[in-house]
Scaffold this motif. Structure first.
Motif, PDB file in Angstrom:
ATOM      1  N   GLN A 128     -77.968 -36.612  -4.930  1.00 13.22           N
ATOM      2  CA  GLN A 128     -76.933 -37.626  -4.727  1.00 13.22           C
ATOM      3  C   GLN A 128     -77.243 -38.492  -3.513  1.00 13.22           C
ATOM      4  N   TYR A 129     -77.791 -37.879  -2.466  1.00 14.80           N
ATOM      5  CA  TYR A 129     -78.142 -38.654  -1.278  1.00 14.80           C
ATOM      6  C   TYR A 129     -79.213 -39.687  -1.598  1.00 14.80           C
TER       7      TYR A 129
ATOM      8  N   LEU B 217     -86.567 -46.831   1.077  1.00 15.47           N
ATOM      9  CA  LEU B 217     -86.267 -45.813   2.086  1.00 15.47           C
ATOM     10  C   LEU B 217     -86.375 -44.421   1.485  1.00 15.47           C
ATOM     11  N   ALA B 218     -85.911 -44.268   0.231  1.00 17.36           N
ATOM     12  CA  ALA B 218     -85.994 -42.965  -0.432  1.00 17.36           C
ATOM     13  C   ALA B 218     -87.447 -42.520  -0.584  1.00 17.36           C
ATOM     14  N   ALA B 219     -88.313 -43.460  -0.991  1.00 21.38           N
ATOM     15  CA  ALA B 219     -89.733 -43.135  -1.123  1.00 21.38           C
ATOM     16  C   ALA B 219     -90.332 -42.756   0.225  1.00 21.38           C
ATOM     17  N   PHE B 220     -89.934 -43.490   1.264  1.00 21.66           N
ATOM     18  CA  PHE B 220     -90.445 -43.205   2.608  1.00 21.66           C
ATOM     19  C   PHE B 220     -89.995 -41.821   3.079  1.00 21.66           C
ATOM     20  N   LEU B 221     -88.715 -41.502   2.895  1.00 17.46           N
ATOM     21  CA  LEU B 221     -88.200 -40.206   3.348  1.00 17.46           C
ATOM     22  C   LEU B 221     -88.821 -39.056   2.563  1.00 17.46           C
ATOM     23  N   ALA B 222     -88.993 -39.257   1.253  1.00 16.16           N
ATOM     24  CA  ALA B 222     -89.581 -38.195   0.428  1.00 16.16           C
ATOM     25  C   ALA B 222     -91.017 -37.914   0.847  1.00 16.16           C
TER      26      ALA B 222
ATOM     27  N   GLU C 289     -86.996 -43.571 -18.055  1.00 17.59           N
ATOM     28  CA  GLU C 289     -87.870 -42.391 -17.976  1.00 17.59           C
ATOM     29  C   GLU C 289     -88.093 -41.896 -16.553  1.00 17.59           C
ATOM     30  N   ALA C 290     -87.753 -42.720 -15.574  1.00 16.86           N
ATOM     31  CA  ALA C 290     -87.900 -42.335 -14.170  1.00 16.86           C
ATOM     32  C   ALA C 290     -86.522 -41.959 -13.625  1.00 16.86           C
ATOM     33  N   THR C 291     -86.362 -40.716 -13.192  1.00 14.39           N
ATOM     34  CA  THR C 291     -85.075 -40.241 -12.703  1.00 14.39           C
ATOM     35  C   THR C 291     -85.195 -39.775 -11.257  1.00 14.39           C
ATOM     36  N   ILE C 292     -84.073 -39.825 -10.550  1.00  9.39           N
ATOM     37  CA  ILE C 292     -84.058 -39.328  -9.178  1.00  9.39           C
ATOM     38  C   ILE C 292     -84.417 -37.848  -9.156  1.00  9.39           C
TER      39      ILE C 292
END
Length: 273
Positions: free
Chosen positions: A6-7, A15-20, A155-158
């Motif tokens: 959810q975050y 930012l999500a890609a960077f944090l992951a 096809e791409a999911t979180i």
């Protein structure tokens, strides 16, 4: 786990890609920190962990990258096998070219077995470059998947992107050990061994952001980009990871590690993706 997903759904995809990918880098640093507690590590354990790394990468290449690439190509009206095949070939070719033109030395190999152009660079530099090349497709894979989520590709999911980041992170722990321990045996201090060990994965956040941005700008390229990352990862497993596990003759242990890594990544991707 739901809270984590959810975050990532609530923040900017770049930012999500960077944090992951910062997470995957952080796990590499955690692995490299083992050098502060041990000067040596049994080759059996290291071979088993490298086998685990190979299993995770192979499973991720199919479930997280190739399968979505095939489904996406079909939904977009393309020949279902063409973008995955082209992207896969280009990913492998990319690593092949880097191998030929960047001097590097695989872990557990004699300096005479260094690859790429002949150089006077120190063995430590060549070892670090070898793992750095290894980490480029891993960061790219995570970034491309987050970019696909942002682009609204079904096809791409979180969940799938988070699962891939977790899997890459798990297999980065032994990679950190695999860099820092040989450097320590070569006479470097614990701090320098740790520094260079974690530094080898710093390319992952860079590659992750590049992958996410590229997909957002050029959505039709996503099936190719996913397969590209898969081709690069499988090239690394065949050319680097598996041969390194066989140098000392501990063939059974890395095979079991490989099976374990494959199962873990499969469960993560199917369970979360």
């Amino acid at each position: 786990m739901e809270t984590i997903i959810q975050y990532f759904e609530s923040i900017d995809p770049i930012l999500a890609a960077f944090l992951a990918t910062m997470f995957t880098w952080g796990v590499t640093a955690a692995g490299a920190s083992v050098v502060f507690f041990f000067k040596t590590l049994s080759r059996r354990w290291l071979d088993g962990m490298l086998g685990f790394t190979g299993g995770v990468m192979i499973a991720a290449s199919y479930w997280s990258l190739l399968a979505p690439s095939i489904e996406m190509s079909e939904r977009m009206g393309m020949i279902p096998w063409l973008p995955p095949a082209v992207g896969f070939a280009l990913g492998a070719l990319f690593l092949f070219v880097l191998d030929k033109y960047v001097p590097h030395l695989h872990i557990n190999f004699d300096p005479s077995a260094s690859e790429g152009p002949k150089t006077e660079w120190r063995r430590t530099t060549l070892l670090i470059l070898a793992i750095t090349l290894h980490n480029i497709p891993e960061g790219l894979a995570v970034g491309v998947l987050f970019g696909g989520v942002a682009a609204g590709i079904p096809e791409a999911t979180i969940g799938g992107a988070v699962a891939l980041a977790l899997g890459i992170g798990l297999q980065n722990f032994p990679e950190g050990i695999a860099v820092s321990m040989p450097l320590r045996r070569l006479g470097l201090s614990r701090r320098r061994s740790f520094f260079y060990g974690q530094l080898s994965a710093i390319v992952e956040p860079i590659a992750g952001v590049i992958g996410a941005v590229a997909v957002l700008w050029m959505q039709p390229v996503l099936p190719y980009a996913l397969a590209f990352a898969a081709g690069a990862m499988i090239y690394v497993v065949i050319e680097e990871v598996i041969p390194e596990t066989q140098v000392d003759g501990h063939s059974d242990i890395p095979i079991l590690g490989f099976i374990g890594g494959f199962i873990v990544m499969m469960v993560l991707d199917v369970g979360l993706g």
